[in-house]
Write a protein that holds these residues in place. Structure first.
Motif, mmCIF file in Angstrom:
data_model
loop_
_atom_site.group_PDB
_atom_site.id
_atom_site.type_symbol
_atom_site.label_atom_id
_atom_site.label_comp_id
_atom_site.label_asym_id
_atom_site.label_seq_id
_atom_site.Cartn_x
_atom_site.Cartn_y
_atom_site.Cartn_z
ATOM 1 N N LEU A 61 1.013 -0.997 -0.162
ATOM 2 C CA LEU A 61 -0.084 -0.132 0.212
ATOM 3 C C LEU A 61 0.477 1.217 -0.183
ATOM 4 O O LEU A 61 2.114 1.243 0.517
ATOM 5 C CB LEU A 61 -0.839 -0.191 1.535
ATOM 6 N N SER A 62 0.267 2.181 -0.426
ATOM 7 C CA SER A 62 0.944 3.852 0.030
ATOM 8 C C SER A 62 0.644 4.445 0.397
ATOM 9 O O SER A 62 -0.934 4.455 1.002
ATOM 10 C CB SER A 62 1.100 4.204 -1.860
ATOM 11 N N ALA A 63 1.345 5.132 1.731
ATOM 12 C CA ALA A 63 0.834 5.233 2.489
ATOM 13 C C ALA A 63 1.276 7.444 2.333
ATOM 14 O O ALA A 63 2.547 7.885 2.287
ATOM 15 C CB ALA A 63 1.626 5.044 3.611
ATOM 16 N N GLU A 64 0.496 8.245 2.360
ATOM 17 C CA GLU A 64 0.125 9.159 2.255
ATOM 18 C C GLU A 64 0.796 9.895 3.546
ATOM 19 O O GLU A 64 1.746 10.669 4.284
ATOM 20 C CB GLU A 64 -0.724 10.100 1.641
ATOM 21 N N ASP A 65 -0.248 9.548 4.401
ATOM 22 C CA ASP A 65 0.204 10.065 6.115
ATOM 23 C C ASP A 65 0.831 8.859 6.807
ATOM 24 O O ASP A 65 0.965 7.860 6.431
ATOM 25 C CB ASP A 65 -0.940 10.446 6.551
ATOM 26 N N LYS A 66 1.331 8.987 8.071
ATOM 27 C CA LYS A 66 2.058 8.202 9.344
ATOM 28 C C LYS A 66 0.626 7.345 9.898
ATOM 29 O O LYS A 66 0.222 7.299 10.550
ATOM 30 C CB LYS A 66 3.070 8.983 9.816
ATOM 31 N N PRO A 67 0.383 6.287 9.543
ATOM 32 C CA PRO A 67 -0.624 4.844 10.175
ATOM 33 C C PRO A 67 0.136 4.708 11.465
ATOM 34 O O PRO A 67 1.241 4.791 11.839
ATOM 35 C CB PRO A 67 -0.369 4.278 9.093
ATOM 36 N N LEU A 68 -1.544 4.461 12.075
ATOM 37 C CA LEU A 68 -0.719 3.874 13.279
ATOM 38 C C LEU A 68 -0.764 3.096 12.923
ATOM 39 O O LEU A 68 -1.459 1.665 12.231
ATOM 40 C CB LEU A 68 -2.193 4.794 14.116
ATOM 41 N N SER A 69 0.367 1.969 14.186
ATOM 42 C CA SER A 69 0.462 0.363 14.323
ATOM 43 C C SER A 69 0.063 -0.355 15.784
ATOM 44 O O SER A 69 -0.147 0.461 15.929
ATOM 45 C CB SER A 69 1.755 0.411 13.561
ATOM 46 N N VAL A 70 -0.804 -1.750 15.321
ATOM 47 C CA VAL A 70 -1.743 -1.731 16.070
ATOM 48 C C VAL A 70 -0.925 -3.506 16.551
ATOM 49 O O VAL A 70 -0.973 -3.955 15.129
ATOM 50 C CB VAL A 70 -3.069 -1.707 16.334
ATOM 51 N N LEU A 80 -0.183 -0.857 20.441
ATOM 52 C CA LEU A 80 -0.163 0.450 19.994
ATOM 53 C C LEU A 80 1.270 1.037 19.845
ATOM 54 O O LEU A 80 1.616 1.526 20.965
ATOM 55 C CB LEU A 80 -1.174 1.629 20.791
ATOM 56 N N GLN A 81 1.332 1.322 18.646
ATOM 57 C CA GLN A 81 2.921 1.013 18.416
ATOM 58 C C GLN A 81 3.947 0.974 18.764
ATOM 59 O O GLN A 81 3.710 -0.585 18.747
ATOM 60 C CB GLN A 81 3.193 2.857 18.552
ATOM 61 N N ASP A 82 4.224 0.974 19.431
ATOM 62 C CA ASP A 82 5.386 0.200 20.537
ATOM 63 C C ASP A 82 5.369 -0.067 22.073
ATOM 64 O O ASP A 82 5.867 -0.816 23.018
ATOM 65 C CB ASP A 82 6.869 1.070 20.664
ATOM 66 N N THR A 83 3.778 0.616 22.323
ATOM 67 C CA THR A 83 3.274 0.495 23.843
ATOM 68 C C THR A 83 2.413 -1.095 24.214
ATOM 69 O O THR A 83 1.388 -0.776 22.980
ATOM 70 C CB THR A 83 3.009 1.971 23.899
ATOM 71 N N GLU A 84 2.640 -1.590 25.208
ATOM 72 C CA GLU A 84 2.055 -3.278 25.106
ATOM 73 C C GLU A 84 0.081 -1.912 25.462
ATOM 74 O O GLU A 84 0.611 -1.026 26.708
ATOM 75 C CB GLU A 84 2.487 -3.427 25.983
ATOM 76 N N GLU A 88 -8.855 -4.450 25.821
ATOM 77 C CA GLU A 88 -10.405 -3.722 26.138
ATOM 78 C C GLU A 88 -9.589 -2.031 26.172
ATOM 79 O O GLU A 88 -10.776 -1.142 25.954
ATOM 80 C CB GLU A 88 -10.547 -3.675 28.080
ATOM 81 N N THR A 89 -8.654 -1.260 26.367
ATOM 82 C CA THR A 89 -8.445 -0.210 26.688
ATOM 83 C C THR A 89 -7.713 0.363 25.121
ATOM 84 O O THR A 89 -7.426 1.775 24.826
ATOM 85 C CB THR A 89 -7.543 0.171 27.447
ATOM 86 N N LEU A 90 -8.294 -0.457 24.235
ATOM 87 C CA LEU A 90 -7.555 0.022 22.765
ATOM 88 C C LEU A 90 -7.602 1.122 22.323
ATOM 89 O O LEU A 90 -7.286 2.385 22.318
ATOM 90 C CB LEU A 90 -7.149 -1.342 21.928
ATOM 91 N N VAL A 91 -9.328 1.411 21.910
ATOM 92 C CA VAL A 91 -10.317 2.563 21.053
ATOM 93 C C VAL A 91 -9.854 3.650 22.263
ATOM 94 O O VAL A 91 -9.571 4.146 21.765
ATOM 95 C CB VAL A 91 -11.303 1.692 21.266
ATOM 96 N N GLU A 92 -9.187 3.538 23.594
ATOM 97 C CA GLU A 92 -9.578 4.490 24.184
ATOM 98 C C GLU A 92 -8.472 5.046 24.195
ATOM 99 O O GLU A 92 -8.265 6.423 23.917
ATOM 100 C CB GLU A 92 -10.219 4.325 25.838
ATOM 101 N N ARG A 93 -7.711 4.399 23.928
ATOM 102 C CA ARG A 93 -6.256 5.166 23.490
ATOM 103 C C ARG A 93 -5.679 5.598 22.314
ATOM 104 O O ARG A 93 -5.814 6.172 22.098
ATOM 105 C CB ARG A 93 -5.260 3.382 23.597
ATOM 106 N N LEU A 94 -6.329 4.385 21.429
ATOM 107 C CA LEU A 94 -6.395 5.391 19.840
ATOM 108 C C LEU A 94 -7.064 6.846 19.588
ATOM 109 O O LEU A 94 -6.595 8.010 19.394
ATOM 110 C CB LEU A 94 -7.405 4.003 19.147
#
Length: 147
Positions: A61-70, A80-84, A88-94
């Motif tokens: 995929l071509s990435a125009e903007d910097k994506p988040l990584s799960v 989430l990125q490099d943080t464990e 259950e808290t993934l969505v609120e952290r996003l």
């Protein structure tokens, strides 16, 4: 002879005329040291979560903007990125990340040994929170063919 001294040193005896050339050697030395430092540290700046990605023959995929990584590891841990984080808290952290909009691209990297249900459960949570651009990340196969 007196005229020659005045041209070079302005008539001052025992003193040399100021040099009007720039010595480039120290500048080149510093640049070479910086180059070596950047060459050594650049590989260390990549993503630090080790995940065995499945292989596919899909085009990148071509990435125009910097994506988040799960990232989902084989032992069930979620990053989430490099943080464990807890699942259950993934969505609120996003949502807590300041510059994340609903149009932000989120890449899901999952270990190939995880069950399909766990991966789709996390993707469903992210999509259910309103993030529409969710994509799975795979590794290209060796030789360009499927497994």
């Amino acid at each position: 002879m007196g005229a020659d001294l005045r041209k070079r040193g302005g008539g001052r005896k025992g003193k040399y005329a100021p040099m009007s050339q720039i010595n480039v050697t120290p500048f080149v030395d510093v640049m070479l040291v910086l180059l070596i430092i950047f060459m050594v540290t650049a590989p260390l700046l990549s993503t630090g979560v080790k995940v065995d990605l499945p292989q596919t023959s899909a085009k990148p995929l071509s990435a125009e903007d910097k994506p988040l990584s799960v990232s989902l590891r084989g032992d069930g841990r979620v990053f989430l990125q490099d943080t464990e984080v807890q699942v259950e808290t993934l969505v609120e952290r996003l949502r807590a990340i300041g510059d994340v909009s609903k149009e932000t691209r989120i890449f899901v990297r999952a270990d190939e040994n995880l069950s399909y249900g766990k991966v789709m459960g996390v993707m469903g949570m992210i999509n259910g929170a309103g993030f529409n651009k969710v994509a799975l990340v795979t590794q290209p196969t060796k030789g360009g063919k499927g497994k």
